[in-house]
Design a protein around this motif. Sequence first.
Motif, PDB file in Angstrom:
ATOM      1  N   ALA A 111       0.727  -1.165  -0.006  1.00 38.46           N
ATOM      2  CA  ALA A 111      -0.017   0.095   0.094  1.00 38.46           C
ATOM      3  C   ALA A 111       0.890   1.269   0.114  1.00 38.46           C
ATOM      4  O   ALA A 111       0.780   2.043  -0.769  1.00 38.46           O
ATOM      5  CB  ALA A 111      -0.941  -0.035   1.244  1.00 38.46           C
ATOM      6  N   TYR A 112       1.980   1.098   0.825  1.00 40.36           N
ATOM      7  CA  TYR A 112       2.819   2.380   0.872  1.00 40.36           C
ATOM      8  C   TYR A 112       3.894   2.590  -0.264  1.00 40.36           C
ATOM      9  O   TYR A 112       4.115   3.611  -0.604  1.00 40.36           O
ATOM     10  CB  TYR A 112       3.382   2.298   2.165  1.00 40.36           C
TER      11      TYR A 112
ATOM     12  N   LYS B 204       2.667  -5.374  -9.591  1.00 40.54           N
ATOM     13  CA  LYS B 204       1.502  -5.157  -9.304  1.00 40.54           C
ATOM     14  C   LYS B 204       0.674  -5.026 -10.543  1.00 40.54           C
ATOM     15  O   LYS B 204       1.165  -4.503 -11.534  1.00 40.54           O
ATOM     16  CB  LYS B 204       1.382  -3.846  -8.583  1.00 40.54           C
TER      17      LYS B 204
ATOM     18  N   SER C 249      -5.324  -2.128  -9.401  1.00 45.32           N
ATOM     19  CA  SER C 249      -5.218  -1.135  -8.263  1.00 45.32           C
ATOM     20  C   SER C 249      -4.937  -2.030  -7.224  1.00 45.32           C
ATOM     21  O   SER C 249      -5.032  -3.137  -7.147  1.00 45.32           O
ATOM     22  CB  SER C 249      -6.488  -0.446  -8.114  1.00 45.32           C
ATOM     23  N   PHE C 250      -4.458  -1.164  -6.063  1.00 41.45           N
ATOM     24  CA  PHE C 250      -4.160  -1.980  -4.808  1.00 41.45           C
ATOM     25  C   PHE C 250      -5.175  -2.952  -4.318  1.00 41.45           C
ATOM     26  O   PHE C 250      -5.082  -4.009  -3.752  1.00 41.45           O
ATOM     27  CB  PHE C 250      -4.033  -0.900  -3.656  1.00 41.45           C
ATOM     28  N   ARG C 251      -6.459  -2.269  -4.256  1.00 36.99           N
ATOM     29  CA  ARG C 251      -7.556  -3.401  -3.680  1.00 36.99           C
ATOM     30  C   ARG C 251      -7.995  -4.397  -4.558  1.00 36.99           C
ATOM     31  O   ARG C 251      -8.625  -5.444  -4.086  1.00 36.99           O
ATOM     32  CB  ARG C 251      -8.843  -2.480  -3.512  1.00 36.99           C
TER      33      ARG C 251
ATOM     34  N   LEU D  72      -4.639   1.462   8.460  1.00 45.02           N
ATOM     35  CA  LEU D  72      -4.899   2.499   7.474  1.00 45.02           C
ATOM     36  C   LEU D  72      -5.955   3.240   7.676  1.00 45.02           C
ATOM     37  O   LEU D  72      -6.070   4.412   7.085  1.00 45.02           O
ATOM     38  CB  LEU D  72      -4.805   1.722   5.954  1.00 45.02           C
TER      39      LEU D  72
ATOM     40  N   GLU E 270      -9.223   2.842   7.930  1.00 48.42           N
ATOM     41  CA  GLU E 270     -10.517   2.621   7.322  1.00 48.42           C
ATOM     42  C   GLU E 270     -11.147   1.635   8.066  1.00 48.42           C
ATOM     43  O   GLU E 270     -10.975   1.137   9.427  1.00 48.42           O
ATOM     44  CB  GLU E 270     -10.200   1.703   6.181  1.00 48.42           C
TER      45      GLU E 270
ATOM     46  N   TRP F  92     -15.333  -0.701   4.875  1.00 51.97           N
ATOM     47  CA  TRP F  92     -14.100  -0.850   3.801  1.00 51.97           C
ATOM     48  C   TRP F  92     -13.622  -2.465   3.600  1.00 51.97           C
ATOM     49  O   TRP F  92     -13.396  -3.035   2.621  1.00 51.97           O
ATOM     50  CB  TRP F  92     -12.883  -0.149   4.206  1.00 51.97           C
TER      51      TRP F  92
ATOM     52  N   LYS G 221       0.133   8.600  -1.193  1.00 54.14           N
ATOM     53  CA  LYS G 221      -0.767   7.729  -2.379  1.00 54.14           C
ATOM     54  C   LYS G 221      -2.181   7.791  -2.031  1.00 54.14           C
ATOM     55  O   LYS G 221      -2.447   7.879  -0.661  1.00 54.14           O
ATOM     56  CB  LYS G 221      -0.221   6.489  -1.763  1.00 54.14           C
TER      57      LYS G 221
ATOM     58  N   LEU H 232      -5.284   5.393  -2.640  1.00 54.58           N
ATOM     59  CA  LEU H 232      -5.582   4.142  -3.497  1.00 54.58           C
ATOM     60  C   LEU H 232      -7.105   4.173  -3.655  1.00 54.58           C
ATOM     61  O   LEU H 232      -8.059   4.725  -2.827  1.00 54.58           O
ATOM     62  CB  LEU H 232      -5.385   3.316  -2.397  1.00 54.58           C
ATOM     63  N   ALA H 233      -7.413   3.760  -4.821  1.00 58.50           N
ATOM     64  CA  ALA H 233      -8.922   3.805  -5.346  1.00 58.50           C
ATOM     65  C   ALA H 233      -9.789   2.862  -4.009  1.00 58.50           C
ATOM     66  O   ALA H 233      -9.226   1.922  -3.457  1.00 58.50           O
ATOM     67  CB  ALA H 233      -8.913   2.859  -6.587  1.00 58.50           C
TER      68      ALA H 233
ATOM     69  N   MET I 291     -10.231   3.913  -1.070  1.00 62.81           N
ATOM     70  CA  MET I 291      -9.946   4.341   0.176  1.00 62.81           C
ATOM     71  C   MET I 291     -10.208   6.076   0.517  1.00 62.81           C
ATOM     72  O   MET I 291      -9.967   6.678  -0.439  1.00 62.81           O
ATOM     73  CB  MET I 291      -8.404   3.980   0.488  1.00 62.81           C
ATOM     74  N   LYS I 292     -10.539   6.164   1.792  1.00 62.44           N
ATOM     75  CA  LYS I 292     -11.025   7.693   2.008  1.00 62.44           C
ATOM     76  C   LYS I 292      -9.604   8.403   2.109  1.00 62.44           C
ATOM     77  O   LYS I 292      -9.453   9.415   1.733  1.00 62.44           O
ATOM     78  CB  LYS I 292     -11.772   7.745   3.246  1.00 62.44           C
ATOM     79  N   LYS I 293      -8.687   7.771   2.978  1.00 63.65           N
ATOM     80  CA  LYS I 293      -7.479   8.645   3.223  1.00 63.65           C
ATOM     81  C   LYS I 293      -6.305   8.456   2.478  1.00 63.65           C
ATOM     82  O   LYS I 293      -6.087   7.365   2.110  1.00 63.65           O
ATOM     83  CB  LYS I 293      -7.083   8.374   4.760  1.00 63.65           C
TER      84      LYS I 293
ATOM     85  N   LEU J  65      -2.381   7.938   1.928  1.00 66.45           N
ATOM     86  CA  LEU J  65      -1.254   7.081   2.728  1.00 66.45           C
ATOM     87  C   LEU J  65       0.044   7.871   2.728  1.00 66.45           C
ATOM     88  O   LEU J  65       0.611   8.062   1.672  1.00 66.45           O
ATOM     89  CB  LEU J  65      -1.085   5.598   2.368  1.00 66.45           C
TER      90      LEU J  65
ATOM     91  N   ASP K  16      -5.380   4.277  -8.938  1.00 66.06           N
ATOM     92  CA  ASP K  16      -4.457   4.609  -7.812  1.00 66.06           C
ATOM     93  C   ASP K  16      -3.639   5.858  -8.212  1.00 66.06           C
ATOM     94  O   ASP K  16      -3.040   5.771  -9.254  1.00 66.06           O
ATOM     95  CB  ASP K  16      -3.535   3.404  -7.355  1.00 66.06           C
TER      96      ASP K  16
END
Lengths: 787, 202
Positions: free
Chosen positions: A143-144, A151, A154-156, A551, A553, A557, B46, B48-49, B51-53, B55, B178
Amino acid sequence: MITHRRLAFAWALVVCLLAGHNAWLWLGKRVNPDTDILALLPAGERDPVLQRSFTHMVDSAQQRVVVLVGAETWRDAVRAAAAFQAVLRPHADLLKEDAGANAQAAWLDGFTPHATLLVGAADERALRTQPARYWTENALARAYGAFGGPKLGSFRDDPFGLFANWMQERAGETPVRPRDGHLYVGGEGREYVLVTYTLAQSAFALSAQRRAVPLLDAAAAAARRAVPAAEVIEAGVVLHAAAAGSQASSEVETIGVGSMVGIVVLTWLTFRSVRPIGVIVLAIGIGFLGALSVCWLLFGRIHLLTLVFGASLIGVAQDYGLYFLCHRLGAGPHEDSVRLLRRLLPGLGLTLLAAVIGYMGLALTPFPGLRHMAVFSAFGLVFAWLTVVCWFPALIGPGTLRRGWLARRYRALVVRWPRVSARPKVLAALALLAVFAAVGCARLGTDDDIRSLQSSPQHLVRDQIKLGRLLDAPTPVQYYLVRGASDEQVLQREEALKRRLDPLVARGDITGWQALSNWVPSARTQAERLALLDATVLAPDGPLAALAQTLGEDRDWVAATRAHLRDRAKPLSAEAFLRTPASEPWRHLWLGKVDGVHASIVALRGMRYAAIPALSRAADELEGVQWVDKVGGISAVLGRYRAVMGAVVLGAYALVFLALLPRYRGRTWRVLAPTAAASVLTLAILGLTGQHLQLFHVLALMLLLGVGVDYGIFMQEDPQRGDDAPWLAVGLSAASTLLSFGLLALSGTPALRAFGLTMLLGTAFVWLAAPCFTITAKERHEATVTA
Amino acid sequence: MNYLPAAGLLLAALLGASAHAAAPVAKIQAMLAKPEQLCGRFEQSKQLAGMKKPLASSGRFCVVAGKGVLWRTLKPFPNTLRLSRDEIVQLQGDRVAMRMEASREPTVRMINGVLFSLLSGDLGQLDTLFEVDGTAGDGAWKVALKARNPALARAIGAISLEGGAYVRTIHMVEDSGDRTDIVFSDIRTGPGAFLPEEAAQL
């Protein structure tokens, strides 16, 4: 006289028919001889599924031309490759460039609905062993991280990197990578562009070879003009086929011209005329046309190898002509040719009978290839023989031929020739020869390895090896064939096989494998994997929840991400995968449903030849899994052909003996002895010089029988007349056989070399031995009395 | 032949990011200092799709010509990415979280080259893979990179760079949604730029 004229006329009609039929075949129907070696294999041995797997693995490769254009820098490689491609682009009707790197649009889309289920072997182990914390940390790093490891999406879509790792594992199955719209391979200090072409015709089609090879050469030259240091590595069956073809044709030219010149000189020195050659070539030519017509009518096809071997076997027909000509030379002007022929007919008839018996023995073997050759040769001989009988008396009258220098000198040679008898000196010599033969034959090994028959030019072999190494390509001739009642069963069996292969990878026997189950796990494995994911990374209070907490969330989420991932876990079927563009490079591995059975191929990369027995054993006791070794398979077939041919040769000797018995009685053994002795001595010399017996030696022994029996018959026919005609016929025939077949011993093609060497030694020995077994009129009289 | 477009996507993925502008590359190249080695701080954000906040993270980076790149995230937790000629290694604390070797993954050298060029602003090198579009003004420049290969473009999305003598910011926007913003500061060059532990790691 009148009858014979009618006979000659009737034969002219038959010859016209043959010529007409042949003209219609070649010019009207435009028939092409078969070139596929497999067409000569016994039909009963063809397992349809196995056959299909060959087609998938080998025939797809057969049409392929693979080219690597390399340079020190990628930029240069691309430039050289562009020059190469530009030359071939206008010739897409012959060599069509494959889609290559440009086929990758929307490549990943096919996997999206199934991505969660696609987990690599290492991650699957980690899922079973690593604690939840491991996965949380893993996801956080991803994530960071700005450049946080492989990858996709997207991340999710892939928070734990499982799908990306799986894809990387798949990428590991080949070093080929797309780069700037090209396919790239690196290695040995160079960067290469990979370009592949599909040949529109069979690699064995002569027209394809003649056009494709110069084009490829021109393309390579263009690449080198663009970048002088560029390296062009090419591989393709067509290159080997063309090299073999051009080597064979250049040899045929040099050897052919050499032997032709030799034979012309020889005939001139004997008869002071080249007319005899004309009539003998005419007889053999008619034999060839006749054989071709009959073969076509019987089998509806003709194989190139049949033509080549059959034509050489028809060559035996020269003996009939020579026998007549030598007697014509010896008979003097008072005897007319028709009467002379009548006198010679029994001997001529027996030589034909003996040869036909020999070749018909081939027809009884279970091999269609040999059967075709047998029919071809036997009919060719009959037609050639009939030409001699019907036309020669009319073509060669008394006084046509004059005794040349050679004919005058040669006779003196035979007078003091040693004879086989019960004298102690002779017996001692025979015993010595027998020991020599026994030692030699005892040393004779066999070798049926098809690879020992290959004679591709060094640079092609080198290119092939280098290309295989750079591309880490799987071997197309050794693989596993997996069968099952359904796709699912096939995939499960593949997975069971792969578990067996793991230790072989660890031992370095193979570097890996290509299998459809690498891409599409069996439904059972997919279900097990989903359960595993549900229990680990997707667990309600598992790594996802921990990740959300770090994070910042909320539970929503977590639920949404979990649902998103679960949504991408739809079962993937082989059928669905095969419809995606991503499956293109792997489709040859999946045979689908053949004859009610589902089947697939597991191909091996980086195989060590020494590991073949271990690889073969890995398939043991695995239901539905079969180890296929095509090299070994063809070698085994060659070995069987060799053994069967050996038996046929022995059987032919027995049959010929029986056929000759009514005429020669107690002397029959004397007809066959020179050939038999020559064959044994030839084998002994092959043994002593460390050669290994293979099919082509045995085929030559068959031809030798045809040739040798003629000499035996000629020498036994009329010894009481003290005539030198038989001896001259044998000498001329042997000399021209040595020139035509014996010179093949110089060939660079191993099969032809083996054939030629056997003929060279064998014919020379029969020639030398034939007079040893003749008997004088006095001896003959005594023999008849005692009998 | 068997090939894998996916591997090209790997490269794309490692770079992770879209934008456009006009190209006085030579002018920009002239503006850039080309030190043998350079180290500095980065602040990264960052989004990210889904996500609210955003990073936020920060750390240090070093780029050494001919050797490679060291990317050390220090906050919120340590994570090190090391790219050298022969491999890419990601360390989570002491644990190797990922390793890609050039011997097995030929694109490693390429990825390394691109990242090196990106961080040192070597537009000449990037030109092989990307269309470079930009503007250059008084001691400052701005460029947008667009991958030449459609598949790569699809995966990477868009990258834009801003800088002067050195690269100051990188923005990456991936097609997946992202986005990443990186701001560099405290840039030092020369042998003294390294911290001892960094010298040991590269």
